[in-house]
Design a protein around this motif. Structure first.
Motif, short mmCIF file in Angstrom:
data_model
loop_
_atom_site.label_atom_id
_atom_site.label_comp_id
_atom_site.label_asym_id
_atom_site.label_seq_id
_atom_site.Cartn_x
_atom_site.Cartn_y
_atom_site.Cartn_z
N ASP A 185 0.84 -1.21 0.00
CA ASP A 185 0.00 0.00 0.00
C ASP A 185 0.87 1.25 0.00
N ARG A 186 1.92 1.26 0.82
CA ARG A 186 2.83 2.41 0.85
C ARG A 186 3.52 2.59 -0.50
N LEU A 187 3.91 1.48 -1.11
CA LEU A 187 4.57 1.55 -2.41
C LEU A 187 3.62 2.10 -3.46
N ALA A 188 2.35 1.68 -3.42
CA ALA A 188 1.37 2.15 -4.39
C ALA A 188 1.13 3.65 -4.25
N ARG A 189 1.10 4.13 -3.00
CA ARG A 189 0.91 5.57 -2.77
C ARG A 189 2.10 6.36 -3.33
N LEU A 190 3.31 5.85 -3.12
CA LEU A 190 4.49 6.52 -3.64
C LEU A 190 4.48 6.52 -5.17
N ARG A 191 4.14 5.39 -5.75
CA ARG A 191 4.10 5.28 -7.21
C ARG A 191 3.10 6.28 -7.80
N ASN A 192 1.91 6.33 -7.20
CA ASN A 192 0.88 7.24 -7.71
C ASN A 192 1.30 8.70 -7.53
#
Length: 393
Positions: A185-192
């Motif tokens: 989830d943290r990675l997805a937020r950073l990616r977005n």
């Protein structure tokens, strides 16, 4: 009574990088004090620190005053071993240690600035390195190629060289740099937040944006590649450095190119590595490269110039690709090879993490350093040739 070690670095900021190592050595029977200047206000919890006013740049009057203070300090403390690194602290530490009669004087060489220096500065750097190496009893080098460079330049005799394990200053925390512990989830937020699409191929770089780090070659290679591949992005994490600036046109490209993402240094670097498909390391020189082994620990293959220190961090064609130094066309070709051949990226990625865990895990490196300390006699009578586990030959 435990043996006393005084470990010296120029900047108090370096405490962040030696803290764990110092604590590990202390937990195994040594008394360790770190000496440094006080240019940053940081916490020293868990280690003993004394301040010596080292200056980063050459300042003859101030350096003589610092040398005198350091001599008085060592003469008072009477350590069994001194271990100094960084150019200024290394030079003054070896001089003061010799005058004070310290039997074991270790100089840690983490990278030769003179490799890319010019003019009078190069001669000054050579003289300081030669002096530090001559007055030491042991010189720890952080990579095989750094040893070869120093020996070929006649800075020291090979029999004085020590290498801990396969190299690096302190290894890395392979439990932190592990794809298995990344929060999705943290990675997805950073990616977005960075505007990176799941279909993008991301070339990454972490470090100072300078000429010596090959930033010009990287930007120019990427701009050419971005014209050919719509799904390509470049993720740069690091700051510009005025003392070694890149070309103005490339600085402007970093700020204006729609496919270049530039971030300042921040916490959670393991998440930034997780966004990358390829890590670029077009540096002109290193002592070693921690970002290279961090990237590989995260399963990211590395494309690097064949430069001192950097090439020791990669198994060519197994964990990454090594190309001729300062060759922008070769860099572009290697990057394009991995952009175009996903299966090759996957193959390199599979081998990369195991290579790093087996050779550069921090706890392993600390145990190897402890073994070295345990071989040292009171008068620094360690015989390198009889302990070839540590020789970088």
């Amino acid at each position: 009574m435990p043996k006393k070690i005084i470990q010296g670095v120029t900047s108090s900021l370096s405490i962040l990088f030696v803290r764990e190592q110092v604590q590990f050595i202390e937990n195994h029977g040594y008394q360790v004090t770190v000496v440094c200047n006080k240019d940053f206000e940081i916490s020293y919890d868990g280690i003993t620190v004394d301040h010596i006013p080292f200056e980063r740049e050459i300042s003859l009057f101030q350096d003589i005053r610092t040398l005198y203070k350091l001599f008085k300090y060592l003469n008072r403390e009477k350590p069994d071993i001194i271990n100094f690194s960084t150019p200024k602290a290394g030079l003054l530490g070896m001089i003061a240690g010799r005058i004070a009669g310290i039997g074991t004087r270790i100089y840690i060489q983490r990278g030769l600035r003179l490799e890319t220096a010019e003019g009078i500065k190069k001669y000054i750097l050579y003289a300081t390195e030669k002096t530090a190496c001559t007055l030491s009893t042991h010189v720890i080098v952080v990579s095989d190629s750094l040893e070869e460079e120093m020996v070929s330049r006649k800075l020291l005799r090979r029999e004085k060289v020590v290498r801990i394990g396969k190299g690096s200053s302190n290894g890395i925390d392979t439990k932190k740099y592990d794809p298995a512990v990344i929060n999705s989830d943290r990675l997805a937020r950073l990616r977005n937040g960075l505007g990176i699409e799941p279909t993008d191929v991301v070339i990454g770089y972490i470090g100072r944006l300078t000429r010596d780090k090959g930033s010009n070659e990287l930007i120019e290679s990427f701009v050419d590649l971005a014209d050919k591949y719509d799904h390509l992005k470049l993720l740069l994490v690091g700051d510009f450095e005025e003392s070694d600036p890149i070309e103005e046109k490339n600085s402007k490209r970093i700020h204006s190119h729609e496919k270049i993402i530039h971030c300042a240094y921040t916490d959670g670097m393991e998440y930034y590595y997780s966004l990358m498909d390829i890590f670029a390391l077009p540096t002109y020189r290193e002592g070693f490269s921690n970002v290279s082994i961090e990237a590989q620990a995260m399963g990211v293959p590395v494309v690097s110039f064949d430069s001192t220190g950097a090439r020791d961090t990669i198994e060519n064609n197994r964990t990454g690709l090594v190309v001729k130094s300062n060759d922008a066309e070769g860099l572009s070709a290697a990057l394009e090879d991995l952009i175009h051949h996903r299966e090759k990226r996957v193959r390199l990625s599979k081998h990369a993490r195991k290579f790093i865990v087996d050779n550069f895990d921090r706890h392993h490196m600390q145990k190897e350093l402890l073994k070295f300390y345990n071989t040292l006699g009171e008068q620094g009578d360690y015989n390198v040739e009889e302990n070839d586990e540590y020789i970088g030959a």
